[in-house]
Design a protein around this motif. Structure first.
Motif, mmCIF file in Angstrom:
data_model
loop_
_atom_site.group_PDB
_atom_site.id
_atom_site.type_symbol
_atom_site.label_atom_id
_atom_site.label_comp_id
_atom_site.label_asym_id
_atom_site.label_seq_id
_atom_site.Cartn_x
_atom_site.Cartn_y
_atom_site.Cartn_z
ATOM 1 N N ASP A 674 0.814 -1.215 0.000
ATOM 2 C CA ASP A 674 0.000 0.000 0.000
ATOM 3 C C ASP A 674 0.851 1.271 0.000
ATOM 4 N N VAL A 675 2.133 1.158 -0.362
ATOM 5 C CA VAL A 675 3.020 2.319 -0.454
ATOM 6 C C VAL A 675 3.462 2.480 -1.903
ATOM 7 N N LYS A 676 3.211 3.647 -2.477
ATOM 8 C CA LYS A 676 3.604 3.879 -3.862
ATOM 9 C C LYS A 676 5.092 4.202 -3.943
ATOM 10 N N TYR A 677 5.785 3.507 -4.824
ATOM 11 C CA TYR A 677 7.191 3.768 -5.142
ATOM 12 C C TYR A 677 8.079 3.827 -3.895
ATOM 13 N N PRO A 678 8.150 2.740 -3.113
ATOM 14 C CA PRO A 678 9.049 2.735 -1.946
ATOM 15 C C PRO A 678 10.506 2.821 -2.388
ATOM 16 N N VAL A 679 11.317 3.547 -1.624
ATOM 17 C CA VAL A 679 12.717 3.778 -1.995
ATOM 18 C C VAL A 679 13.678 3.125 -1.013
ATOM 19 N N LYS A 680 13.571 3.485 0.243
ATOM 20 C CA LYS A 680 14.551 3.076 1.250
ATOM 21 C C LYS A 680 13.820 2.620 2.496
ATOM 22 N N LEU A 681 14.271 1.489 3.076
ATOM 23 C CA LEU A 681 13.719 1.074 4.353
ATOM 24 C C LEU A 681 14.854 0.901 5.349
ATOM 25 N N CYS A 682 14.546 1.071 6.613
ATOM 26 C CA CYS A 682 15.584 1.088 7.638
ATOM 27 C C CYS A 682 15.035 0.524 8.945
ATOM 28 N N PHE A 683 15.742 -0.465 9.534
ATOM 29 C CA PHE A 683 15.308 -1.086 10.780
ATOM 30 C C PHE A 683 15.892 -0.356 11.982
ATOM 31 N N ASN A 684 15.085 -0.296 13.046
ATOM 32 C CA ASN A 684 15.537 0.258 14.311
ATOM 33 C C ASN A 684 16.376 -0.807 15.019
ATOM 34 N N PRO A 685 17.685 -0.572 15.247
ATOM 35 C CA PRO A 685 18.531 -1.616 15.854
ATOM 36 C C PRO A 685 18.137 -1.946 17.293
ATOM 37 N N ARG A 686 17.482 -1.020 17.983
ATOM 38 C CA ARG A 686 17.062 -1.279 19.357
ATOM 39 C C ARG A 686 15.755 -2.062 19.400
ATOM 40 N N LEU A 687 14.849 -1.791 18.442
ATOM 41 C CA LEU A 687 13.568 -2.500 18.351
ATOM 42 C C LEU A 687 13.556 -3.233 17.021
ATOM 43 N N LYS A 688 13.936 -4.504 17.035
ATOM 44 C CA LYS A 688 14.263 -5.222 15.797
ATOM 45 C C LYS A 688 13.102 -5.315 14.813
ATOM 46 N N ASN A 689 11.859 -5.252 15.320
ATOM 47 C CA ASN A 689 10.720 -5.430 14.415
ATOM 48 C C ASN A 689 10.133 -4.112 13.922
#
Length: 710
Positions: A674-689
């Motif tokens: 449901d996201v148009k044209y996703p570019v970059k994703l990034c995980f929170n190292p303290r909250l893995k999910n």
């Protein structure tokens, strides 16, 4: 491989394979250009040319490198050249025999494999070849013989030409007969050495294997979703753990395709496309009618001033015609595009239904995945087409000073095309599964000082939970807390040349940012504000960046003379190693985009190549391998990340989905659609999910979306 071996696995495999039959070398013979063939294969190749009496001085080329073979005039010279090449190959094999004690350590341990290089005329034993997406030699350049001569039972003759219509090779004698026949004289015939891939058609169906024509496609590899023969299994699929007989394949279970549902959905797509075509066609007729009515109004209005207004009437008609032609061209193009979709889907549906009717499971397995892919592509086109339900109308407005302007020869009005939305049936969409990722909240990344719409190409979570964003369009680095509250903004310099791209953290207080136009990586300190520290050169248009064990891994795309590469750089800016492709040499980088900010449990980083829709892996030994290439699910592949459970997540910008790859990359799961044209994703190292996504959709490109994995 031991350090004493003379060849790598791939080099040895290529050395011991005959390019003509693609099997182990039998009585090897070498041409002056150093390419080695089976004696019987190259002899047949030479004999075919020598028996062609109408071409006594034909220049024969090496089947691999296309280098001319010298002194080839007739049969006698063929024999002498063959003897010369045979002598040369004997010399090569004798030289290999002298070194066989070292080479044998790199071959299979069986006695027959060790004896192979001691007996020049023996059949060379092959080690298993790695799985590759291309054969050793492009099918376009394989040796071709005259098929009419073969049909008459005559000796093999090398084809000098290729009939594109008949899909067969022709010698010099048969080409004259071919052109003398009424039904065949207009066929497209090309020189055999000018043959291009588009001249040779691939036959559909599950008959003979295209790579090993003597074998039937009677097996199916579930891991790669393709039909294979027994030779394909031995050479390219020996590591695959899920091979089945064609008749034993469960299409719905193994391929995840419901045939009845697929046929219905394709029919639904066709019906929708037909309805759009009908709607556009009616709109076209309506505009033609309105154009006539407007022209009539204009003519009536200017009739009183005919003497003065003749030229003005012409100008008005020309302006109307220009607008009208533009609208006609647009509608024609839209109708043509939907008709093309209808033809393609109808053709695929016909093939699939014919296979179902004949109950040939091999053909069903061949057509079903192709039809599924075409259906998904068509549905994506439907969704992205914002003009499907827009109807255009004409309106003409006369100027208030018409009579005054008429006497002065000025414009009397202008034509505009107005769009109105008409309710149509909703376009068929691909059935979406419920998002595995749950959206938590979103925040706006734009600030008051931004002069342009934001384009966030880089992002990173810091150790304390702060988020740093790279706004490529405004040339800024922005600092937010983990709840999305703005903290600080730093301009990187000239917006055109100092536009940041990707970000990675080097510790809790420092980040490294890539600048493609400057070909530099800059280090910044992050506390309550952002402050520059130093920089180093990358000597390439750097895009993605990761940091691991005091080494930066940077992807560099093509720019000017610099080639696409992945570079390993130490903290002082010294380049330690450069990769231009995988270790087989068959998958070269063209536009490496992003790299995962952290490795998986095996120390591997993941790299995307946006132009080739590829996902590659950089191993801990600084080598690279192809993981996945998919023009549908990885269309415009961009950001890639690894979570705390070693799952790989990929943003498909073109398909507008985020995928999760599990089970050694064999299982692909859409977690967000449901996201148009996703570019970059990034995980929170303290909250893995917890992770967030940037996007390039026009309506929400400045919005950062935060998700939680369920």
């Amino acid at each position: 491989m031991s350090s004493s071996s003379l060849f790598t696995d791939s080099e040895r495999d290529l050395l011991l394979v005959c390019p003509l039959c693609e099997e182990g070398l039998k009585r090897p013979s070498t041409l002056p250009c150093s390419h080695i063939f089976c004696e019987s294969c190259i002899k047949s190749y030479f004999t075919g040319f020598s028996q062609n009496r109408k071409l006594p001085d034909i220049e024969v080329l090496c089947p691999v490198c296309r280098e001319p073979i010298p002194q080839f005039k007739d049969t006698n010279s063929t024999v002498s050249l063959f003897q010369k090449s045979q002598g040369y190959s004997s010399f090569v094999l004798q030289d290999l025999s002298r070194r066989n004690s070292k080479l044998a350590t790199d071959l299979p341990s069986s006695r027959s494999a060790r004896n192979t290089l001691q007996i020049p005329n023996a059949t060379l034993q092959l080690s298993p070849r790695p799985v590759t997406s291309r054969t050793f030699m492009d099918k376009t350049f394989q040796v071709r013989f005259c098929e009419p001569c073969q049909g008459k039972g005559e000796a093999l003759k090398a084809a000098s030409h290729w009939c594109v219509n008949c899909q067969e090779g022709l010698c010099a004698f048969c080409i004259d007969q071919h052109r003398s026949m009424k039904l065949l004289k207009n066929h497209d015939i090309v020189d055999i050495f000018s043959l291009k891939p588009e001249h040779v058609y691939d036959e559909e169906g599950t008959g003979a294997c295209s790579l090993h024509t003597e074998k039937d496609l009677n097996l199916f590899c579930v891991d790669h979703a393709c039909l294979v023969c027994v030779t394909c299994v031995a050479l390219d699929h020996r590591k695959c753990g899920n091979l089945k007989d064609v008749e034993e394949v469960d299409i719905e279970k193994d391929l995840g395709i419901n045939i009845d549902k697929l046929v219905d959905e394709v029919e639904e797509c066709i019906q929708y496309a037909d309805s759009v075509i009908q709607f556009k066609d009616e709109n076209r007729k309506k505009l033609v009618k309105e154009k006539r009515q407007i022209n009539a109004r204009v003519n009536a209005k200017v009739r009183h001033f005919k003497a003065v207004l003749d030229s003005m009437e012409s100008k008005a008609a020309q302006q109307i015609e220009r607008v009208h032609e533009g609208e006609m061209d647009l509608l024609d193009e839209q109708i043509a595009r939907y008709r093309k979709m209808v033809r393609a889907m109808a053709h695929r549906k016909e093939k699939l239904e014919a296979s179902l009717k004949r109950n040939i499971k091999g053909q069903i397995l061949y057509h079903a995945p192709i039809t599924e892919e075409l259906k998904r592509y068509t549905q994506a086109e439907f969704i992205s087409d914002t003009t499907a339900n827009k109807q255009t109308s004409y309106s003409y407005v006369f100027t208030s000073e018409f009579e005054e302007n008429a006497l002065d020869g000025k414009e009397i009005g202008h034509l505009t095309a107005n769009e109105n939305k008409i309710k149509l049936a909703n376009p068929p969409k691909h059935k979406k599964s419920a998002n595995i990722a749950e959206r938590l909240f979103n925040f706006n990344g734009s600030i008051a000082s931004d002069s342009k719409v934001c384009n966030f190409t880089g992002a990173v979570y810091m150790g304390k939970g702060n988020i740093v964003l790279a706004d490529n369009e405004n040339g800024n680095l922005k600092l937010f807390d983990e709840e999305g509250k703005f903290r600080h903004n730093l301009s990187c310099g000239d917006v055109k040349y100092d536009a940041p791209w990707d970000i990675t953290s080097t510790d809790d207080d420092h980040i490294a940012v890539t600048f493609p136009h400057r070909k530099k990586v800059r280090i910044y300190r992050i506390r309550e504000s952002i402050a520059p520290v130093r920089y180093f050169e990358t000597y390439g248009a750097c895009r993605g960046i990761a940091f691991h064990k005091d080494i930066f891994i940077v992807t560099c795309s093509e720019m000017g003379k610099s080639k696409a590469a992945i570079k390993f750089i130490d903290k002082r800016g010294k380049i330690l190693k450069i990769l231009h492709g995988d270790k087989t040499g068959m998958n070269q980088l063209r536009s490496p985009y992003y790299i995962s900010s952290r490795p998986d449990e095996n120390g591997r980083f993941f790299v995307t190549d946006i132009r080739q829709n590829m996902l590659l892996v950089v191993n801990s030994d600084q080598t690279m391998e192809l993981v996945l290439q998919d023009k549908v699910n990885l269309k415009g592949v961009s950001g890639v990340e690894v979570d705390g459970n070693n799952n790989v997540y990929v943003c498909s910008n073109g398909a507008s989905v985020v995928l999760r790859l599990t089970e050694n990359f064999t299982k692909r799961q859409v977690i967000i659609d449901d996201v148009k044209y996703p570019v970059k994703l990034c995980f929170n190292p303290r909250l893995k999910n917890i992770f967030f996504i940037t996007n390039q959709s026009i309506e929400a490109c400045d919005t950062i979306l935060l998700y939680s994995m369920s």
